[in-house]
Design an enzyme around this catalytic site. Structure first.
Site, short mmCIF file in Angstrom:
data_model
loop_
_atom_site.label_atom_id
_atom_site.label_comp_id
_atom_site.label_asym_id
_atom_site.label_seq_id
_atom_site.Cartn_x
_atom_site.Cartn_y
_atom_site.Cartn_z
N GLU A 1 13.55 22.60 3.04
CA GLU A 1 14.27 23.87 2.87
C GLU A 1 13.27 25.00 2.73
OE1 GLU A 1 16.89 24.12 -0.65
OE2 GLU A 1 16.22 26.20 -0.72
N GLU B 1 9.74 22.66 -12.70
CA GLU B 1 10.13 21.52 -11.87
C GLU B 1 9.45 20.27 -12.42
OE1 GLU B 1 12.12 21.60 -9.34
OE2 GLU B 1 12.08 23.65 -8.51
N SER C 1 16.98 30.12 1.08
CA SER C 1 18.44 30.12 0.98
C SER C 1 18.90 31.56 0.82
CB SER C 1 18.95 29.21 -0.13
OG SER C 1 18.36 29.54 -1.33
N ARG D 1 6.19 27.05 1.48
CA ARG D 1 6.88 26.11 2.38
C ARG D 1 6.87 26.63 3.82
NH1 ARG D 1 12.13 23.76 -0.82
NH2 ARG D 1 11.01 23.00 -2.65
N ARG E 1 6.44 19.25 -2.12
CA ARG E 1 7.08 20.51 -1.72
C ARG E 1 7.51 21.37 -2.91
NH1 ARG E 1 10.67 16.47 -1.34
NH2 ARG E 1 12.65 16.98 -2.33
N HIS E 2 7.19 20.96 -4.15
CA HIS E 2 7.58 21.76 -5.32
C HIS E 2 6.36 22.27 -6.08
CE1 HIS E 2 11.46 19.61 -4.85
NE2 HIS E 2 11.93 20.77 -5.26
N ARG F 1 9.40 28.12 -11.64
CA ARG F 1 10.41 27.06 -11.73
C ARG F 1 9.83 25.89 -12.52
NH1 ARG F 1 14.50 28.02 -7.41
NH2 ARG F 1 14.21 30.26 -7.13
#
Ligand code: AMO
Length: 451
Positions: free
Chosen positions: A374, A230, A377, A425, A236-237, A228
């Site tokens: 999170e 980011e 998902s 995470r 958290r990324h 990703r």
């Protein structure tokens, strides 16, 4: 450190081999001669007695060199040893109640493999020895710290329990391409690469492949990297994270939530019974064992936005729920707990997520949360080709570039659902890590591409 008149010199391994790991030595071996190998984690000088901690992958062994009790040459060598030296010790086991594993070793012969040229920029004994950037610049040395070793053993065991759990649930593990042609999770976070004469991307997720594989295997999972781009600097990324992707035919998002709940409870229970790590100070599961044996709360997106509006937050229906907003809820069910936020706005979720039958504004989706973080998902997926095409058009996607995926939907795609869990995470929720960079060996982020 390695002066020319030194009686220490680096030697080859030759025919020396470890006879034991530190964990395998105990008082029952009293009197036996053993060969240990590892690196020196600390040295204490008590006049005529030198204490050396020799660390291997399992822990520490105390080496005790007393003048007159061990050979003179060995004692002289010990006086010159430095921390971080890579060392082999042949020596005699004696009982010592206060030492690790109840024993210590009287050295009879040493073999020095590698003498450090300089001291590392931080002390490995301390829990917070330096800023994270310095530690990451010297990550392999940073990883000699007990604190991080515990974290990565916990990570290893979580992966082991996930595989056991999903295999018991009749899933098979798959590996899908990480060089891909089109984005599944939206175009913004993509890393483009040159692929011969064409543009390609690093996979944001195995979404398209895991969905296709339900046609043949019904239940699949993959543990692999997701990429990703980011641009944000947060705790958290990551730019390269590890995802546990799960996909199953003939189920919907409710079944996946139940599966996730069972999986997390299985992992927490297994960790709490694991002799190697259950007493680790880094593990943070005591409260979770008690609290999470029941099912995780399920809160609808609309319920949460309404609550936020009631406490004066300006949230419109359709807005994302940032960690800052969720923290404002100050709800006991959410603080330090796993819970699901369900039934998200259709517009907020990717093209493959199925709409609710009665209200097309919402979709059959969930986020698994821990506090404001999170973790996962998931959703029921669209399995009907016409509906999928229609949704892709609404999202402004180029249908031609998804041709390889859409063509499959002419051949009987089963109803299916699944989820992706971010391993780093998840590890943060079960340990005391507060920066995701310590949940992965060599983190990648906007500022870091090496080591
Ligand atoms: P999503 O994009 O929500 O869903 O990603 C799933 C989970 O992966 C983790 N994650 C990250 N972890 C660290 N750094 C990042 N940059 C990062 N991005 C994502 C999070 C997140 O919850 N295909 C869907 C999943 C599915 O529906 O099966 C997907 O990728 O923990």
């Amino acid at each position: 450190m390695n002066s020319s008149n030194s009686i220490l010199r680096e030697e080859e391994l030759g025919n020396w081999r470890k006879s034991h790991y530190s964990s395998e030595i105990n008082p029952s071996l009293e009197g036996r001669t053993v060969i240990l190998m590892g690196w020196i984690s600390s040295i204490r000088d008590h006049g005529n007695i030198q204490f050396i901690m020799l660390r291997d992958k399992d822990g520490d062994t105390q080496i005790i060199a007393k003048k007159g009790q061990c050979p003179d040459l060995v004692y002289e060598q010990v006086l010159q040893l430095k921390e971080h030296t890579s060392l082999g010790v042949s020596g005699k086991v004696i009982s010592q109640r206060k030492a690790p594993n109840g024993i210590e070793i009287i050295p009879l012969e040493l073999k020095v493999f590698s003498i450090p040229i300089q001291a590392p920029p931080f002390m490995v004994q301390s829990r917070n020895p330096a800023g994270i950037d310095t530690r990451l610049d010297f990550r392999a040395i940073d990883l000699r710290r007990k604190y991080l070793q515990d974290i990565f053993i916990i990570r290893n065991n979580i992966l082991k329990y996930i595989r056991t759990f999903l295999s018991n649930e009749k899933f098979i593990e798959v590996n899908t391409p990480k060089i891909i042609a089109t984005a599944s999770e939206g175009g913004t976070a993509l890393f483009p690469i040159f692929y011969y004469e064409r543009e390609a991307f690093l996979a944001q997720s195995p979404q398209i492949y895991k969905e296709q594989l339900t046609m043949a295997f019904e239940k699949v999972f993959e543990i692999g990297p997701i990429f990703r781009a980011e641009p944000s600097r947060t705790n958290r990324h990551l730019s390269e994270a590890t995802s546990i992707d799960i996909e199953s035919a003939f189920v919907d998002y409710n079944d996946i939530m139940v599966l996730l709940e069972k999986m997390i409870q299985f992992i927490i229970k297994s960790l709490s019974e694991d002799d190697n790590i259950k007493n680790s100070p880094e593990l943070d599961i005591d409260k979770k064992i008690n609290d999470n044996n029941k099912s995780f709360p399920r809160l609808k997106y609309s319920e949460l936005t309404e609550k936020l509006r009631n406490i004066g937050e300006k949230v419109r229906w359709g807005d994302d729920l940032s960690p800052q907003l969720i923290k404002k809820l100050d709800d006991d069910r959410l603080n330090n707990n796993f819970y699901f936020i369900t039934d998200w706005p259709t517009a907020a979720k990717p093209f493959y997520v199925k709409e609710n039958q009665d209200d097309s504004k919402i979709c059959e989706s969930f986020d698994l949360m821990y506090g404001s973080l999170e973790i996962s998902s998931g959703s029921t997926r669209i399995s009907n080709k016409e509906i999928l095409i229609d949704r892709m058009k609404k999202k402004g996607l180029n249908l031609n570039s998804f041709d390889y995926h859409l063509r499959i939907f002419s051949y009987g795609v089963p109803p299916h659902a699944g989820c992706g869990v971010g391993l780093e995470r998840f590890l943060m929720t079960l340990t005391k890590i507060d920066n995701i960079r310590d949940a992965i060996l060599y983190p990648r982020d906007i500022d870091r591409l090496a080591p």
